[in-house]
Scaffold this active site. Structure first.
Site, PDB file in Angstrom:
ATOM      1  N   GLU A  25      34.065  49.389  33.271  1.00 17.76           N
ATOM      2  CA  GLU A  25      33.998  47.977  33.309  1.00 17.76           C
ATOM      3  C   GLU A  25      32.864  47.447  32.910  1.00 17.76           C
ATOM      4  O   GLU A  25      31.762  48.232  32.766  1.00 17.76           O
ATOM      5  CB  GLU A  25      34.776  47.636  34.873  1.00 17.76           C
ATOM      6  CG  GLU A  25      33.436  47.893  35.792  1.00 17.76           C
ATOM      7  CD  GLU A  25      33.647  47.010  36.971  1.00 17.76           C
ATOM      8  OE1 GLU A  25      33.782  45.936  36.787  1.00 17.76           O
ATOM      9  OE2 GLU A  25      34.232  47.729  38.003  1.00 17.76           O
ATOM     10  N   LYS A  87      33.835  35.960  33.332  1.00 19.17           N
ATOM     11  CA  LYS A  87      34.415  37.250  34.249  1.00 19.17           C
ATOM     12  C   LYS A  87      36.016  37.044  33.762  1.00 19.17           C
ATOM     13  O   LYS A  87      36.647  36.024  33.783  1.00 19.17           O
ATOM     14  CB  LYS A  87      34.348  36.949  35.653  1.00 19.17           C
ATOM     15  CG  LYS A  87      34.861  38.226  36.602  1.00 19.17           C
ATOM     16  CD  LYS A  87      34.546  37.810  37.826  1.00 19.17           C
ATOM     17  CE  LYS A  87      34.781  39.301  38.917  1.00 19.17           C
ATOM     18  NZ  LYS A  87      34.544  39.000  40.163  1.00 19.17           N
ATOM     19  N   ASP A 139      45.139  34.999  49.758  1.00 13.98           N
ATOM     20  CA  ASP A 139      44.015  35.244  48.804  1.00 13.98           C
ATOM     21  C   ASP A 139      43.846  37.205  48.861  1.00 13.98           C
ATOM     22  O   ASP A 139      43.295  37.408  49.635  1.00 13.98           O
ATOM     23  CB  ASP A 139      42.528  34.720  49.288  1.00 13.98           C
ATOM     24  CG  ASP A 139      41.476  34.935  48.441  1.00 13.98           C
ATOM     25  OD1 ASP A 139      41.539  35.445  47.361  1.00 13.98           O
ATOM     26  OD2 ASP A 139      40.390  34.685  48.789  1.00 13.98           O
ATOM     27  N   ALA A 142      43.640  40.137  42.030  1.00 15.80           N
ATOM     28  CA  ALA A 142      44.742  40.614  41.267  1.00 15.80           C
ATOM     29  C   ALA A 142      44.475  42.128  40.843  1.00 15.80           C
ATOM     30  O   ALA A 142      45.537  42.669  40.316  1.00 15.80           O
ATOM     31  CB  ALA A 142      44.474  39.981  39.805  1.00 15.80           C
ATOM     32  N   ASP A 143      43.368  42.883  41.339  1.00 11.10           N
ATOM     33  CA  ASP A 143      43.463  44.409  40.853  1.00 11.10           C
ATOM     34  C   ASP A 143      44.581  45.058  41.424  1.00 11.10           C
ATOM     35  O   ASP A 143      45.132  45.877  40.978  1.00 11.10           O
ATOM     36  CB  ASP A 143      42.363  44.832  41.809  1.00 11.10           C
ATOM     37  CG  ASP A 143      40.968  44.481  41.070  1.00 11.10           C
ATOM     38  OD1 ASP A 143      40.934  43.808  40.005  1.00 11.10           O
ATOM     39  OD2 ASP A 143      39.821  44.582  41.570  1.00 11.10           O
ATOM     40  N   LYS A 160      35.376  46.947  49.391  1.00  7.78           N
ATOM     41  CA  LYS A 160      33.831  46.516  50.397  1.00  7.78           C
ATOM     42  C   LYS A 160      34.629  45.929  51.576  1.00  7.78           C
ATOM     43  O   LYS A 160      35.778  45.542  52.059  1.00  7.78           O
ATOM     44  CB  LYS A 160      33.363  45.035  49.719  1.00  7.78           C
ATOM     45  CG  LYS A 160      32.636  45.231  48.384  1.00  7.78           C
ATOM     46  CD  LYS A 160      31.873  44.218  47.773  1.00  7.78           C
ATOM     47  CE  LYS A 160      30.820  44.603  46.930  1.00  7.78           C
ATOM     48  NZ  LYS A 160      31.589  44.937  45.495  1.00  7.78           N
TER      49      LYS A 160
END
EC number: 4.2.1.70
Length: 304
Positions: A25, A87, A139, A142-143, A160
């Protein structure tokens, strides 16, 4: 693959010849790490892959054009302070194309573009997940949804620890994403090797490759997530990590920080509270995942 996605000649040739390729990425150097370490890490990741006999395919958006296999000049171009790089997730790709913007691709958009280019393996640092309090804010990254429909193998250090790790794993299960620990049954929490959650494990690159091939044979469309913990001597001290995270959460609550402001608040607190140790761990996580991805990509070629 459409004509609107540019694939570098080197990457196209490697894919066509059945040689190992690993996608990388670009948000890690456009929006993640600070200068000058960001470019040092970007080029170190490509160097690690080449030394392992694997073709790197750093992915990003150059002047509105999604590009799989950025050149060194292109990497430096979209990283530049005055480049206006945004981004860029999957939903942002059409906007970047229409505006002719430079973009750092996220996990989701990199996975999409890499898979469209015929790449089977993708290395990243950490996956996005379900945020704390998502039951009321909805929340989540989108991954997660993207990986439910993109048949790629992704190597990450879990998510994380500032996120809701148990909820993230539940969401991945609901979405049909295959999650396996790499030589561990402890799901990693990015900065630490053990998030407190357990998963099934694979013990070798060959075993991971076999799972990906079995998925393909069953015509499943979801990703395989290989959760690779950071090396034991590179993780943030777990006791320090837990103490700093608890302090950060208390400060956030007292200050009324919530929603989209919560994650950067917690990350900044973690960085300051560990005297910068989280940054060193971030780099170690990423490069460790790149190394494992190279081994798995090589095993996948052998399994073909």
């Amino acid at each position: 693959m459409t004509e609107r996605i540019v694939v570098a000649d080197e990457v196209r040739a490697a894919v066509s010849a059945g040689r190992p390729v690993v996608a990388l990425e670009s948000t890690i150097f456009t929006h993640g790490l600070t200068r000058p370490r960001n470019l040092e890490v970007a080029f170190a990741a490509e160097r690690l892959l080449r030394e392992a006999g694997v073709t790197p395919a750093t992915t990003g958006v150059v002047a509105g054009v999604p590009t799989v296999g950025l050149s060194r000049d292109q990497i430096e171009l979209i990283e530049a302070a005055d480049s206006g790089t945004v981004k860029t997730g999957i939903r942002d790709l059409p906007v970047a194309a229409a505006k002719g913007s430079h973009g750092g691709t996220t996990v989701a958009s990199t996975a999409l573009l890499a898979q469209r280019a015929g790449i089977e393996v993708f290395a990243t640092g950490g996956l996005g997940g379900v945020h704390r309090g998502a039951a009321t804010t909805f929340d989540e990254s989108a991954d997660l949804v993207a990986l439910s429909s993109i048949p790629i193998l992704i190597v990450s250090a879990g998510v994380k620890s500032i996120l809701d790790v148990p909820a993230t794993l539940e969401r991945l299960e609901t979405l049909g994403v295959i999650v396996l620990g790499y030589r561990t049954t402890c799901f990693p929490g990015f900065y630490v090797r053990d998030s407190g959650c357990t998963v099934d494990a694979v013990d070798s690159p060959e075993a991971a490759a076999m799972v990906a091939r079995a998925r393909d044979d069953l015509a499943l469309r979801s990703a395989v997530l290989i959760a690779n913990p950071v090396a034991a001597d590179k993780q943030v001290d777990p006791a320090l990590h837990d103490r700093v995270l608890a302090d950060a959460e208390q400060e956030a609550a007292a200050a009324g920080v919530r929603g989209k402001d919560l994650t950067p608040f917690l990350l900044d607190h973690m960085h300051r509270g560990t005297d910068g140790a989280t940054l060193d761990t971030n780099v170690a996580v990423y490069l460790g995942n790149v190394q494992v991805s190279a081994e798995i990509a090589t095993a996948l070629v052998s399994a073909s």
